[in-house]
Design an enzyme around this catalytic site. Structure first.
Site, PDB file in Angstrom:
ATOM      1  CE1 TYR A 147      -3.330  -2.918   0.447  1.00 34.50           C
ATOM      2  CE2 TYR A 147      -4.658  -0.946   0.669  1.00 34.50           C
ATOM      3  CZ  TYR A 147      -4.567  -2.298   0.436  1.00 34.50           C
ATOM      4  OH  TYR A 147      -5.701  -3.035   0.202  1.00 34.50           O
ATOM      5  CD  GLU A 324     -17.076   0.149   6.566  1.00 33.70           C
ATOM      6  OE1 GLU A 324     -16.392   0.957   5.920  1.00 33.70           O
ATOM      7  OE2 GLU A 324     -17.840  -0.689   6.011  1.00 33.70           O
ATOM      8  CG  ASP A 347     -15.930   3.834  -5.680  1.00 33.69           C
ATOM      9  OD1 ASP A 347     -15.582   4.127  -6.857  1.00 33.69           O
ATOM     10  OD2 ASP A 347     -15.792   2.708  -5.183  1.00 33.69           O
TER      11      ASP A 347
HETATM   12  C1  UD2 Z   1     -13.055  -0.616   3.749  1.00 34.47           C
HETATM   13  C2  UD2 Z   1     -12.899   0.674   4.533  1.00 34.47           C
HETATM   14  C3  UD2 Z   1     -11.673   0.561   5.444  1.00 34.47           C
HETATM   15  C4  UD2 Z   1     -11.815  -0.606   6.394  1.00 34.47           C
HETATM   16  C5  UD2 Z   1     -12.068  -1.885   5.580  1.00 34.47           C
HETATM   17  C6  UD2 Z   1     -12.400  -3.035   6.511  1.00 34.47           C
HETATM   18  C7  UD2 Z   1     -13.593   2.704   3.339  1.00 34.47           C
HETATM   19  C8  UD2 Z   1     -13.275   3.618   2.207  1.00 34.47           C
HETATM   20  N1  UD2 Z   1     -12.687   1.746   3.551  1.00 34.47           N
HETATM   21  O1  UD2 Z   1     -11.909  -0.608   2.870  1.00 34.47           O
HETATM   22  O2  UD2 Z   1     -11.476   1.751   6.174  1.00 34.47           O
HETATM   23  O3  UD2 Z   1     -12.852  -0.350   7.305  1.00 34.47           O
HETATM   24  O4  UD2 Z   1     -13.149  -1.732   4.644  1.00 34.47           O
HETATM   25  O5  UD2 Z   1     -12.792  -4.164   5.793  1.00 34.47           O
HETATM   26  O6  UD2 Z   1     -14.561   2.894   4.033  1.00 34.47           O
HETATM   27  N2  UD2 Z   1      -3.926  -1.329   4.505  1.00 34.47           N
HETATM   28  C9  UD2 Z   1      -2.552  -1.370   4.281  1.00 34.47           C
HETATM   29  N3  UD2 Z   1      -1.988  -2.516   3.812  1.00 34.47           N
HETATM   30  C10 UD2 Z   1      -2.719  -3.635   3.545  1.00 34.47           C
HETATM   31  C11 UD2 Z   1      -4.115  -3.574   3.760  1.00 34.47           C
HETATM   32  C12 UD2 Z   1      -4.695  -2.415   4.232  1.00 34.47           C
HETATM   33  O7  UD2 Z   1      -1.844  -0.396   4.519  1.00 34.47           O
HETATM   34  O8  UD2 Z   1      -2.141  -4.639   3.109  1.00 34.47           O
HETATM   35  C13 UD2 Z   1      -4.528  -0.096   5.065  1.00 34.47           C
HETATM   36  C14 UD2 Z   1      -4.617   1.019   4.012  1.00 34.47           C
HETATM   37  O9  UD2 Z   1      -4.483   2.268   4.648  1.00 34.47           O
HETATM   38  C15 UD2 Z   1      -6.006   0.816   3.461  1.00 34.47           C
HETATM   39  C16 UD2 Z   1      -6.776   0.449   4.725  1.00 34.47           C
HETATM   40  O10 UD2 Z   1      -5.863  -0.351   5.496  1.00 34.47           O
HETATM   41  O11 UD2 Z   1      -6.477   2.000   2.830  1.00 34.47           O
HETATM   42  C17 UD2 Z   1      -8.075  -0.343   4.510  1.00 34.47           C
HETATM   43  O12 UD2 Z   1      -7.840  -1.468   3.675  1.00 34.47           O
HETATM   44  P1  UD2 Z   1      -8.512  -1.555   2.233  1.00 34.47           P
HETATM   45  O13 UD2 Z   1      -8.539  -0.190   1.638  1.00 34.47           O
HETATM   46  O14 UD2 Z   1      -7.873  -2.608   1.451  1.00 34.47           O
HETATM   47  O15 UD2 Z   1      -9.974  -2.016   2.625  1.00 34.47           O
HETATM   48  P2  UD2 Z   1     -11.357  -1.672   1.873  1.00 34.47           P
HETATM   49  O16 UD2 Z   1     -11.099  -1.025   0.571  1.00 34.47           O
HETATM   50  O17 UD2 Z   1     -12.230  -2.885   1.895  1.00 34.47           O
END
Ligand code: UD2
Length: 374
Positions: A147, A324, A347
């Site tokens: 990331y 979340e 989005d």
């Molecule tokens: C959603 C939520 C996120 C979190 C997640 C839980 C939104 C926009 N995003 O995102 O906040 O609640 O669901 O399931 O509401 N990260 C890393 N390295 C990794 C994985 C994650 O640095 O290998 C960090 C990074 O800052 C990332 C955040 O964790 O932006 C959340 O992970 P995601 O963006 O992959 O999760 P997502 O898109 O399902």
């Protein structure tokens, strides 16, 4: 006799005065102790940990403790009262009681927390109020494993749009400090890299953010910033995100659910989880990727969510949407004092509905298979 009486009386009088003095001082001490204690257990915990933190790092710990304790109490209990800030002469369009600035969206929750939409606030007034308080804002984000590829765009766009004209500390949590790009920063803005461990599962990385934010809030952020804004990294700023978002505790309406009914919210529905929300409760569905508040409120939120996740872990259960889900449970029972519209987390795959006058912070498309767990 009179003399003796006088003497005795005098001695008695002196004794009574001393007793009164003693009783008075004791009462005063008890009352002030009770006041500090009553402010909340977390406050007390915070201030006592500050003693050791500051004493360890300075030679004149006590004095600094006193002043930082006062400024800490100020930043979390008094500074919120913007009405105490005297403003200069300003000329702007008068608010119209009979012509609300927006009639197409809800602008206030039933507990009187504003919902921030374009057109509902005056940046000029707010900027002046926050500038006069010389507020520093901390923006936390996590870039663990692959990331880090998102950091460049994140920081570059934040420099253009995030808290323009205010003091900002970017707190970048990463396991790869060498991959944090050197982005040119404006005056009063700093990048602070915090090296942390990684975890094999992306879900764990996402959830552990609560633990790390609560730990650093207590150890470091409380001494450096007034407010924290906690966001995902796979995003870019696309329009102004300023002091209009700041409040004691704020959350953001999830772009998928802002118009949905309660039954459609993807809260955790299994009673065995600490994140459980019954079907007849809940106001909104909030996004995990954008929340914040004063350092104290963010500390309380992240600590409680982390502890709840640890209980779940011990019981062999993981909430459906990880951190979340726990955030959403928290906001059911600790109502945010301000709510950000989906302008603050959008989005483009969802199109551009009429109500969305601005798209301030946008999700970047990502290939989950290529980026997660790498
Ligand atoms: C959603 C939520 C996120 C979190 C997640 C839980 C939104 C926009 N995003 O995102 O906040 O609640 O669901 O399931 O509401 N990260 C890393 N390295 C990794 C994985 C994650 O640095 O290998 C960090 C990074 O800052 C990332 C955040 O964790 O932006 C959340 O992970 P995601 O963006 O992959 O999760 P997502 O898109 O399902």
């Amino acid at each position: 006799m009179h003399k003796d009486q006088g003497k005795t009386g005098g001695v008695k009088g002196c004794c009574t005065k001393r007793c009164l003095y003693f009783v008075g001082c004791t009462t005063l001490l008890c009352v002030s102790f009770g006041f500090v204690w009553n402010m909340s257990n977390d406050t007390w915990e915070f201030t006592s940990s500050k003693v050791s933190y500051i004493t360890r790092n300075t030679s004149h710990g006590t004095r600094e403790f006193t002043s930082s304790k006062v400024s800490y109490i100020m930043s979390n209990h008094i500074l919120e009262d913007l009405l105490q800030i005297e403003l200069p002469r300003m000329t702007y369009t008068k608010p119209q009681i009979l012509k609300p600035s927006r009639s197409d969206v809800l602008m206030m929750t039933p507990w009187f927390a504003p919902i921030v939409w374009e057109g509902t606030y005056n940046s000029e007034i707010l900027n002046e109020q926050f500038r006069r308080r010389n507020v520093t804002v901390g923006l936390t984000t996590f870039a663990i494993k692959k990331y880090t590829v998102f950091l460049n765009k994140f920081l570059e766009t934040a420099e253009t749009y995030f808290m323009v004209g205010h003091r900002v500390n970017y707190y970048i949590f990463t396991d790869r400090p060498e991959e944090v790009p050197k982005v040119p920063l404006k005056e009063g803005r700093n990048v602070v890299v915090l090296q942390v461990q990684n975890y094999p599962r992306w879900q764990e990385i996402s959830m552990r953010r609560m633990e790390l934010i609560s730990y650093y809030s207590k150890q470091q952020f409380i001494n450096e910033v007034s407010y924290l804004v906690c966001v995902d990294v796979d995003m870019r700023f696309n329009d102004q995100v300023g002091v209009e978002i700041l409040s004691n505790l704020f959350g953001t309406l999830h772009p998928h659910f802002y118009a949905a009914e309660r039954q459609s919210f993807t809260y955790e529905r299994r009673p065995a989880s600490q994140a459980y929300v019954p079907r007849d409760e809940g106001d909104f569905y909030y996004a995990g990727g954008f929340f914040g508040g004063t350092v104290l409120e963010v500390y309380k939120l992240t600590k409680k969510c982390h502890e709840a996740m640890m209980v779940d872990k011990a019981n062999g259960i993981e909430a459906i949407w990880h951190d979340e889900s726990h955030l959403n449970k928290y906001f059911v029972y600790y109502k945010p004092t301000k709510i950000l519209s989906p302008e603050y987390l959008w989005d483009d795959d969802l199109g551009r509905p009429e109500i969305l006058k601005k798209r301030r912070f946008l999700a970047l498309p990502k290939n989950h298979a290529a980026i997660r767990n790498k």
